[in-house]
Design a protein around this motif. Structure first.
Motif, mmCIF file in Angstrom:
data_model
loop_
_atom_site.group_PDB
_atom_site.id
_atom_site.type_symbol
_atom_site.label_atom_id
_atom_site.label_comp_id
_atom_site.label_asym_id
_atom_site.label_seq_id
_atom_site.Cartn_x
_atom_site.Cartn_y
_atom_site.Cartn_z
ATOM 1 N N PRO A 109 -20.618 -11.086 -12.319
ATOM 2 C CA PRO A 109 -21.679 -10.905 -11.311
ATOM 3 C C PRO A 109 -21.320 -9.832 -10.285
ATOM 4 O O PRO A 109 -20.158 -9.471 -10.111
ATOM 5 C CB PRO A 109 -21.779 -12.283 -10.658
ATOM 6 N N ARG A 110 -22.349 -9.340 -9.600
ATOM 7 C CA ARG A 110 -22.172 -8.313 -8.574
ATOM 8 C C ARG A 110 -21.197 -8.793 -7.507
ATOM 9 O O ARG A 110 -21.272 -9.919 -7.033
ATOM 10 C CB ARG A 110 -23.507 -7.977 -7.911
ATOM 11 N N HIS A 111 -20.291 -7.896 -7.167
ATOM 12 C CA HIS A 111 -19.308 -8.184 -6.129
ATOM 13 C C HIS A 111 -18.742 -6.859 -5.623
ATOM 14 O O HIS A 111 -18.986 -5.808 -6.203
ATOM 15 C CB HIS A 111 -18.180 -9.083 -6.661
ATOM 16 N N VAL A 112 -17.994 -6.931 -4.540
ATOM 17 C CA VAL A 112 -17.269 -5.788 -3.991
ATOM 18 C C VAL A 112 -15.813 -6.205 -3.924
ATOM 19 O O VAL A 112 -15.495 -7.300 -3.453
ATOM 20 C CB VAL A 112 -17.782 -5.411 -2.580
ATOM 21 N N ASP A 113 -14.908 -5.356 -4.409
ATOM 22 C CA ASP A 113 -13.491 -5.687 -4.358
ATOM 23 C C ASP A 113 -13.020 -5.693 -2.902
ATOM 24 O O ASP A 113 -13.488 -4.903 -2.080
ATOM 25 C CB ASP A 113 -12.673 -4.682 -5.169
ATOM 26 N N ALA A 114 -12.084 -6.591 -2.606
ATOM 27 C CA ALA A 114 -11.579 -6.730 -1.243
ATOM 28 C C ALA A 114 -10.059 -6.831 -1.274
ATOM 29 O O ALA A 114 -9.460 -7.058 -2.320
ATOM 30 C CB ALA A 114 -12.183 -7.972 -0.593
ATOM 31 N N GLY A 115 -9.453 -6.702 -0.122
ATOM 32 C CA GLY A 115 -8.001 -6.765 -0.003
ATOM 33 C C GLY A 115 -7.413 -5.365 -0.061
ATOM 34 O O GLY A 115 -7.915 -4.489 -0.758
ATOM 35 N N ASP A 116 -6.328 -5.150 0.672
ATOM 36 C CA ASP A 116 -5.738 -3.816 0.769
ATOM 37 C C ASP A 116 -5.384 -3.220 -0.583
ATOM 38 O O ASP A 116 -5.570 -2.027 -0.800
ATOM 39 C CB ASP A 116 -4.483 -3.844 1.654
ATOM 40 N N LEU A 117 -4.860 -4.013 -1.490
ATOM 41 C CA LEU A 117 -4.452 -3.452 -2.773
ATOM 42 C C LEU A 117 -5.644 -2.862 -3.521
ATOM 43 O O LEU A 117 -5.568 -1.761 -4.054
ATOM 44 C CB LEU A 117 -3.759 -4.496 -3.651
ATOM 45 N N LEU A 118 -6.751 -3.565 -3.541
ATOM 46 C CA LEU A 118 -7.918 -3.089 -4.290
ATOM 47 C C LEU A 118 -8.708 -2.019 -3.550
ATOM 48 O O LEU A 118 -9.351 -1.188 -4.175
ATOM 49 C CB LEU A 118 -8.828 -4.260 -4.657
ATOM 50 N N THR A 119 -8.660 -2.029 -2.228
ATOM 51 C CA THR A 119 -9.437 -1.035 -1.481
ATOM 52 C C THR A 119 -8.687 0.263 -1.242
ATOM 53 O O THR A 119 -9.299 1.267 -0.897
ATOM 54 C CB THR A 119 -9.918 -1.610 -0.135
ATOM 55 N N HIS A 120 -7.371 0.267 -1.424
ATOM 56 C CA HIS A 120 -6.569 1.464 -1.181
ATOM 57 C C HIS A 120 -5.951 2.050 -2.449
ATOM 58 O O HIS A 120 -5.034 2.856 -2.379
ATOM 59 C CB HIS A 120 -5.458 1.160 -0.168
ATOM 60 N N THR A 121 -6.431 1.637 -3.606
ATOM 61 C CA THR A 121 -5.931 2.191 -4.861
ATOM 62 C C THR A 121 -7.079 2.795 -5.654
ATOM 63 O O THR A 121 -8.234 2.440 -5.462
ATOM 64 C CB THR A 121 -5.237 1.116 -5.727
ATOM 65 N N HIS A 122 -6.724 3.705 -6.536
ATOM 66 C CA HIS A 122 -7.694 4.243 -7.489
ATOM 67 C C HIS A 122 -7.880 3.174 -8.568
ATOM 68 O O HIS A 122 -6.916 2.766 -9.204
ATOM 69 C CB HIS A 122 -7.166 5.530 -8.130
ATOM 70 N N ARG A 123 -9.118 2.717 -8.778
ATOM 71 C CA ARG A 123 -9.411 1.677 -9.775
ATOM 72 C C ARG A 123 -9.951 2.383 -11.020
ATOM 73 O O ARG A 123 -11.064 2.912 -11.007
ATOM 74 C CB ARG A 123 -10.448 0.708 -9.206
ATOM 75 N N CYS A 124 -9.149 2.396 -12.070
ATOM 76 C CA CYS A 124 -9.492 3.155 -13.268
ATOM 77 C C CYS A 124 -9.638 2.234 -14.475
ATOM 78 O O CYS A 124 -8.919 1.237 -14.589
ATOM 79 C CB CYS A 124 -8.414 4.202 -13.549
#
Length: 192
Positions: A109-124
């Motif tokens: 389901p629709r969501h937004v990633d949260a937390g420093d690790l997920l918000t400050h990394t390139h998600r590939c």
């Protein structure tokens, strides 16, 4: 990480080595680790095989990067090679590396990633196994990630995945910590 567009194609990657070692749908390796699915309800329709795992980024805390050796040496070598290529593309360091599987007729389901690790990394993502009815929704745009192509997407936009096909979807997911935020190399990797 915030990007100027929802999805950015990065480069092609040969899939032969990963596919040759990829566990089948019934392989118990897919069931060894379920913490991601338990902790994040959006991912309950997935199964995960971890290879590299940094739990979180915490200022002033030494990183505990796990290198998980549950998979065959052939699968580990194939996945780690791709992870290093993605990290090299960004000039950073792999913080997380995993394979995720979605069964047919399921959705994240629709969501937004949260937390420093997920918000400050390139998600590939590298699409390893897919079908034409897999759609990746980012913001108000819909994408099909082609097999053998590495993509980066803006995980700070609302996103979802649907697999309405008759076959599973398997993606390699790699989080790369940019060089400017890079952590010091740990003295020892934790091997599970």
């Amino acid at each position: 990480m915030r990007l100027p567009q929802a999805v950015v194609p990065l480069f092609s990657w040969p899939l032969d080595a990963i596919l040759a070692a990829l566990p089948g749908e019934e392989d118990p390796l897919w069931e060894l680790w379920s913490r991601r699915q338990e902790r994040f309800p959006a991912h309950r329709s997935t199964r995960t095989i971890r290879f590299i795992w940094l739990e979180s980024l915490e200022p002033g805390v030494a990183p505990a990067i796990e290198r998980v050796d549950d998979a065959s040496p052939e699968l580990q070598a194939a996945v780690l090679a791709c992870g290093e290529a993605i990290a090299g593309h960004h000039g950073g360091r792999v913080a997380r590396l995993m394979l995720t599987e979605m069964a047919p007729d399921t959705a994240i389901p629709r969501h937004v990633d949260a937390g420093d690790l997920l918000t400050h990394t390139h998600r590939c993502h590298l699409a390893v196994v897919t079908n034409p009815r897999v759609r990746f929704e980012v913001g108000d745009e819909s994408f099909h990630f082609a097999a053998g192509q590495v993509y980066e997407f803006d995980n700070l936009r609302r996103h979802a995945v649907v697999n309405m096909g008759d076959s599973r979807r398997v993606h390699l997911i790699c989080n790369v910590l940019p060089a400017e935020r890079s952590l010091p190399e740990p003295a020892i990797d934790i091997i599970i």
